[in-house]
Structures are given as C-alpha cells and as structure tokens.
Enzyme design. Sequence first.
Site, PDB file in Angstrom:
ATOM      1  N   PRO A 198      56.429  -8.668  16.472  1.00  0.00           N
ATOM      2  CG  PRO A 198      55.106  -7.301  15.123  1.00  0.00           C
ATOM      3  CD  PRO A 198      56.243  -7.267  16.091  1.00  0.00           C
TER       4      PRO A 198
ATOM      5  CE  LYS B  17      53.939 -11.716  20.317  1.00  0.00           C
ATOM      6  NZ  LYS B  17      54.813 -11.295  19.210  1.00  0.00           N
TER       7      LYS B  17
ATOM      8  CD  GLU C 223      76.593   1.327  -6.006  1.00  0.00           C
ATOM      9  OE1 GLU C 223      77.040   1.210  -4.845  1.00  0.00           O
ATOM     10  OE2 GLU C 223      75.584   2.005  -6.272  1.00  0.00           O
TER      11      GLU C 223
ATOM     12  CG  ASP D 292      75.390   6.660  -0.605  1.00  0.00           C
ATOM     13  OD1 ASP D 292      74.819   5.619  -0.247  1.00  0.00           O
ATOM     14  OD2 ASP D 292      75.959   6.800  -1.707  1.00  0.00           O
TER      15      ASP D 292
HETATM   16  C1  NHX Z   1      66.347   8.150  -9.104  1.00  0.00           C
HETATM   17  N1  NHX Z   1      67.471   6.351  -8.022  1.00  0.00           N
HETATM   18  O1  NHX Z   1      65.662   8.335  -8.117  1.00  0.00           O
HETATM   19  C2  NHX Z   1      67.070   6.868  -9.291  1.00  0.00           C
HETATM   20  C3  NHX Z   1      66.193   5.861  -9.938  1.00  0.00           C
HETATM   21  C4  NHX Z   1      73.698   6.961  -7.172  1.00  0.00           C
HETATM   22  C5  NHX Z   1      74.008   5.020  -8.667  1.00  0.00           C
HETATM   23  N2  NHX Z   1      66.474   9.074 -10.028  1.00  0.00           N
HETATM   24  O2  NHX Z   1      73.866   4.986  -2.952  1.00  0.00           O
HETATM   25  O3  NHX Z   1      70.272   4.216  -6.497  1.00  0.00           O
HETATM   26  O4  NHX Z   1      69.207   7.711  -7.783  1.00  0.00           O
HETATM   27  O5  NHX Z   1      75.484   3.012  -3.329  1.00  0.00           O
HETATM   28  C6  NHX Z   1      67.775   3.716   0.416  1.00  0.00           C
HETATM   29  C7  NHX Z   1      67.800   2.812  -0.658  1.00  0.00           C
HETATM   30  C8  NHX Z   1      67.881   7.417  -2.620  1.00  0.00           C
HETATM   31  C9  NHX Z   1      67.763   5.066   0.195  1.00  0.00           C
HETATM   32  C10 NHX Z   1      67.835   3.325  -1.951  1.00  0.00           C
HETATM   33  C11 NHX Z   1      67.824   6.940  -1.346  1.00  0.00           C
HETATM   34  C12 NHX Z   1      67.855   5.176  -3.466  1.00  0.00           C
HETATM   35  C13 NHX Z   1      72.161   4.087  -4.271  1.00  0.00           C
HETATM   36  C14 NHX Z   1      67.904   7.141  -5.024  1.00  0.00           C
HETATM   37  C15 NHX Z   1      73.089   4.666  -6.462  1.00  0.00           C
HETATM   38  N3  NHX Z   1      74.244   3.048  -3.833  1.00  0.00           N
HETATM   39  N4  NHX Z   1      70.050   6.210  -5.606  1.00  0.00           N
HETATM   40  C16 NHX Z   1      73.489   4.097  -3.623  1.00  0.00           C
HETATM   41  C17 NHX Z   1      70.741   5.139  -5.892  1.00  0.00           C
HETATM   42  C18 NHX Z   1      68.501   6.876  -7.358  1.00  0.00           C
HETATM   43  C19 NHX Z   1      67.905   6.551  -3.671  1.00  0.00           C
HETATM   44  C20 NHX Z   1      67.826   5.563  -1.098  1.00  0.00           C
HETATM   45  C21 NHX Z   1      67.843   4.685  -2.166  1.00  0.00           C
HETATM   46  C22 NHX Z   1      73.140   5.630  -7.584  1.00  0.00           C
HETATM   47  C23 NHX Z   1      72.155   5.102  -5.374  1.00  0.00           C
HETATM   48  C24 NHX Z   1      68.666   6.307  -5.973  1.00  0.00           C
HETATM   49 ZN    ZN Z   2      75.902   5.061  -2.775  1.00  0.00          ZN
END
Ligand code: NHX
Ligand code: ZN
Length: 652
Positions: free
Chosen positions: A213, A217, A434, A511
Amino acid sequence: MNDGDKQNGGDNGGNNPWMKSLLIWVGILAALALFVTLFDGRTATPATGSVAYSTFLDKIDAGEVKEVNLSPGLATGTFTDNTKFRVNMPALTQTVETALRKKGVTINVRAEESPSIWLIMLYNSLPFLLFLGIAFFVLRQMQKNSGSGAMGFGKSRARLLTQKEGKVTFDDVAGIDEAREELQEIVEFLKDPTKFARLGGKIPKGALLVGSPGTGKTLLARAIAGEAGVPFFTISGSDFVEMFVGVGASRVRDMFEQAKKSAPCIVFIDEIDAVGRSRGGGIGNQNDEREQTLNQLLVEMDGFEANEGIIIIAATNRPDVLDPALLRPGRFDRQVVVPTPDIEGRVKILQVHMRKVPLAPDVDPRVIARGTPGFSGADLANLVNEAALLAARRGKRLVAASEFDEARDKVLMGPERRSMVMNEDEKRMTAYHEAGHALVFMHEPASDPIHKATIIPRGRALGMVQPLPERDSYSYHRDKMHANLAVSMGGRVAEELIFGYDKVSSGASGDIQQATRLARAMVTMWGMSDKVGPIEHTYADDSYLGQGGLRNAPMSNDTSKLIDAEIKGLVESGLKRARDVLTEHVDKLHLLANALLEYETLTGEEIKRLIATGDIGREDPAGIHKPLPAGGTSIPKIRRPKPFGNPTPQGA
Ligand code: NHX
Ligand code: ZN
C-alpha cells in the site's frame, strides 16, 4: 508520490429536497389517518346534552319527548320544552319505538352516516401507501449509495478521468524507475498501435501492478493515462461486489461496453483482489456472486481483440490470493512490481513533494531519506505534510530540518509526551539507560552511527537512542549483529552498573525482545551458530526480518535445546561486551548521562565530542535546548553530521 487521489465522480446525490418532500408527504398521510380515526362518528362519544337511556325512557313515558331522530346506536331530538338531547341507544330499539309510537312522537330514521367512498379507499390503502413510501425511500437510498444515482443497478461505476482533473505525467512518478519503464511501453502501444501490429506483435491486454500500500500504483496508472493522452476509466474491485448475484457480472459487462466505445483507452481496476480471489473457496451467496463477477471479467478480457486499444491495468497488494486464471497470458500477462523505494527513490520522492513546500536551507532530502528506510511514497508524502503543519504551528515561514525530524519521530513512534510526570529518579534511570546504549554504540565500530539520544518520552518509550544507517543495507553481517546485540544490552547493563543489581528495571523489555529476535534469526535462519550449523530451523518466527508468518519444521528435542542454548549464548555474549565497555568507561557513562539530564537530547556528533573532549561544544548551551516551550524540540543550529535513524528505541 502522490498516491491515492482516486477521483470521486460528480454525483453526490443532489436529491435531498426531493427526499424531504417525500418525508413530508408520508407525514401528511399519517396525520390524515389519525384524523379520520379520531373523527369517525362510530367511536365518538356524545358529550353535550346527552342524557342517560333510563332518563330518556322516563321522558317518553312522561310524554315529554317531542321529536326523535334515530340512527343506529344513537338517538337525538328535542324535548317538549325545546331542549335538545342526545342519547346512546342499545342495538334493539323495538321497546323504545313502541313507547314512542304510543305517545305519538315524530320519529325520523337517519341512514347510517357512511363516509365517502374516497375516504374509505384512502383509509384502507393507508398502510399500503406508507409501505410503498418507505420502500421507495430505501430503494433510492440504495441506488444513491451505489454510485451514480441516475444509472441502474447493474451499470458499471467506472469513472472517467478527464485531463483537467489533475493531469499526472511520468515526471510526477519518482523513485520507481523500473516499474515506470515497464509501463512506458504501454504508452507507446497506445500512441501508435499499428507500429507494433505491423510486425505481428500483440499489444498486451493487461498489466498487473503489484506493490505494498502507498507505493504509488494508482499514481503510476494515472501517469500512463496522462502520457498516452487517452481516456482513463477508474474503478475499484470492490465496486463490483454487491449483495445480489449477477449484479457484479453485469457491471463488468457494462464497463467493457463503455470502454469499447471510447477505445483506445485505459481501464484501471484498483484493489482487484476484491473480485479476483481464487475461486472455489467457501460457499454461499457472497461467493457465488464473486465467482460470477470474476468469470465475467475473464470472459470479457478474452473477448476483445488484442488490438482494439483497451488496456486493463489492475493493482493489488495481494498477488498471492489472485486466481491463477487472471494471471495467465492473454489476460494480465504483465506483472509490474512497484517496490517500496530505496534510498535514491526516497530522495526523488521527497523532492517531488518538497516542490510545494518552502524549505529552510538546512533541509537535506538525502538525510531524511537515510532516516526513513521502508517508507512508501505515501508515507513520505505524509511526512512532508506533517513537517509543514508543524512549521505552521510553530509560526515559521520555512520548514526546517528540525520539523522533518520531529515529524518523522511522530509518524514512527507517536507524539512526544512532555507532560508525562517523571520524578528525578526515573529521569536519572532513563538517562543512564540511554547513555549506556550510546556508549556501547560508540565503542562498537561495526554498529551504525548515532543520530540522536533523548530522554524525552515518546509513544511507549521513556527514552531512546536512534541510529542512522549510512545506506539501505541489503545484507547484514556477523560483526554488525554482534555489535547490535551488545548495543541492545547496553541500557540494561548501565542500569545495573550504576543503581545495583536490585534496582534493575522492567523497562528493558523492548531491548531484550530485540536482542532475542536477532539472536534467534542468527541461529535458525542465517547459520551464524557454529554448533547448529548452516541449517534452517524456521520453527522460529522470522519477524525479525519483518516477513511475519510462522512456519513449522520438524525438529528433535536435542536440536531444540541446542538452539535455545545458542540463542542464550549469543545474547549473553552481547551482555558481556556491553558490560566490558561500560565498566571500563564508567566516567564517560556519568558524563553522558549528566549531559542527557541537562539537555534532554544530544545529537550523535555531540555525543562523540563529549566523549572525546568532555564538552558537547554547543554554541548556546543554556539556550535553545533548555526546558522547551510547548511546540517541541528545536535542534540546535550546529552542523548535524548524521541525523535520523530507525524506528527502534535504541537502535540495534
Ligand atoms: C512502563 N515504559 O511501561 C514505562 C512507561 C528503560 C528508560 N512502565 O529501551 O521506555 O518502561 O532504550 C518498543 C518501543 C517496552 C518496545 C518502546 C518495549 C517500551 C526504552 C517499555 C527505556 N530505550 N521502556 C528503551 C522504555 C517503559 C517499553 C518497547 C518500548 C526505559 C525503555 C518502556
Ligand atoms: Zn533501552
């Protein structure tokens, strides 16, 4: 690419006043029915001057009744004192009549008051009329929804695009050169059919555009029409599909008739999978109808002569579900793949869309293209538009690189969540997490350069480090995989190193998921584990490559254990590499984390400078990047080396 401006024909009903008057009439009829019911004599009760039946009998015996008018169920008249009366009568009036006769009272008999024949007819036909009205209303509505109201049910809904409705040429189609060249040939056919016919060549009857999509096209098809200068009919596959069996087929027939009249011409069928799905699947009405429609399409495509000058172009993003009969030579014998653009393609597409946008000098389409792997033409159009809207909201005259950066992050990960309340401890934790990723990035030469690191929450993530690949990579090497495993673990390791084993947080789940998927793909798909060997074990899900789908291969218990052990080993080797780097350079980790706490966002160049010199080298350290006003990040006006990155929070 400006995909998806499908034309909507001129008919938009325009019959609303008509509908209103119909409703009014229905209302009037209903009121009339009520009126007739209310004032029907039979149900009305006499109110004034009425007397009880017994009183009436007494009055007769007393000789006080002068005159009586009898009608069934009711008697009216005058007493001798000239007062009028009204009385309800029983069905048998014999006794009353005898008594009246005895007293010599004048008796008039009135025939039953019968309403006029017209009223009766109206009254009886009311429910029917009402029903008729509603049926009519519903039918009209249906017809209107089915496109051109003036036309019948089985008529084609193909719309003719005329030249003035935004002529598109091949110049507007950027970044998909191969597909364009393939189709340019069709334009040649339409311009001079005899040239090909002379040598016994047959003009292809149809071309099938296949692509995800938003890849352009529709735009491509319109460009063919624009270049060839022939009429261009457009219709969507779903326009054929109707509840009633046979309607779709008749629409197909009608469409081809229409096309033949204006040949040479192009008929574009969008989303052809709506009708072209493999036949013989399920049962039921819906399926019968689709089959008939498809059969009709096949018949029509066989029916016209190759040199009649009708070319059918169809588009789909699901070529796998199409009926094989459609793809046979003589029908859609050309398949043109419209891919998602590569980096060069994205540059060109961005340039097309940026024509209409006043750009600041710091905007470099190539940099944006580098940071948007996997974006389709429509995605890029959306990106440019978001950036322009953002610049307008910030009251700027020109759209700058910072707006494109913000727009991209917003499109990929959702808007910033500046209002999110984070306490100091959480902020510190995020900053170190980070900083950990970033520092490992810097010490793993095989990894991508950093675009930026930030502790501003966005979407689900509290913070992220974005890498920026130099180019779209089509192959992916062992050293980079190991580097990425280490980078992924960098965040978790930093948390543990600074805050202690007990203070490690749940936040690293993303991660960990990323690292595990990579390791699993390495072991089960890419032959990167010596113990497992170059054997495919696609029991694993291959979503790491974005292909989705879970296939199963038989596997022994031992193999399964070995695979798990190898995956674990790979992830843990990443953990160890990250731990080695961060333990050795704890001082830099503190430096980076503190800089993140102070500035919230650092560019790759700044991080590099900070590690090398202990200073980020920002011109105005206190200004631009300090607690930001509502409206978002403004990236400082330093030369940014490698902006942008990919969608994952820390990169890998
Ligand atoms: C929570 N969020 O859920 C809070 C709000 C460890 C500083 N209690 O690895 O933000 O902890 O390097 C894809 C995108 C899990 C997959 C975002 C899976 C977010 C992000 C949870 C940083 N940066 N973790 C990271 C983070 C979180 C989460 C994800 C995702 C933190 C970490 C989220
Ligand atoms: Zn991370």
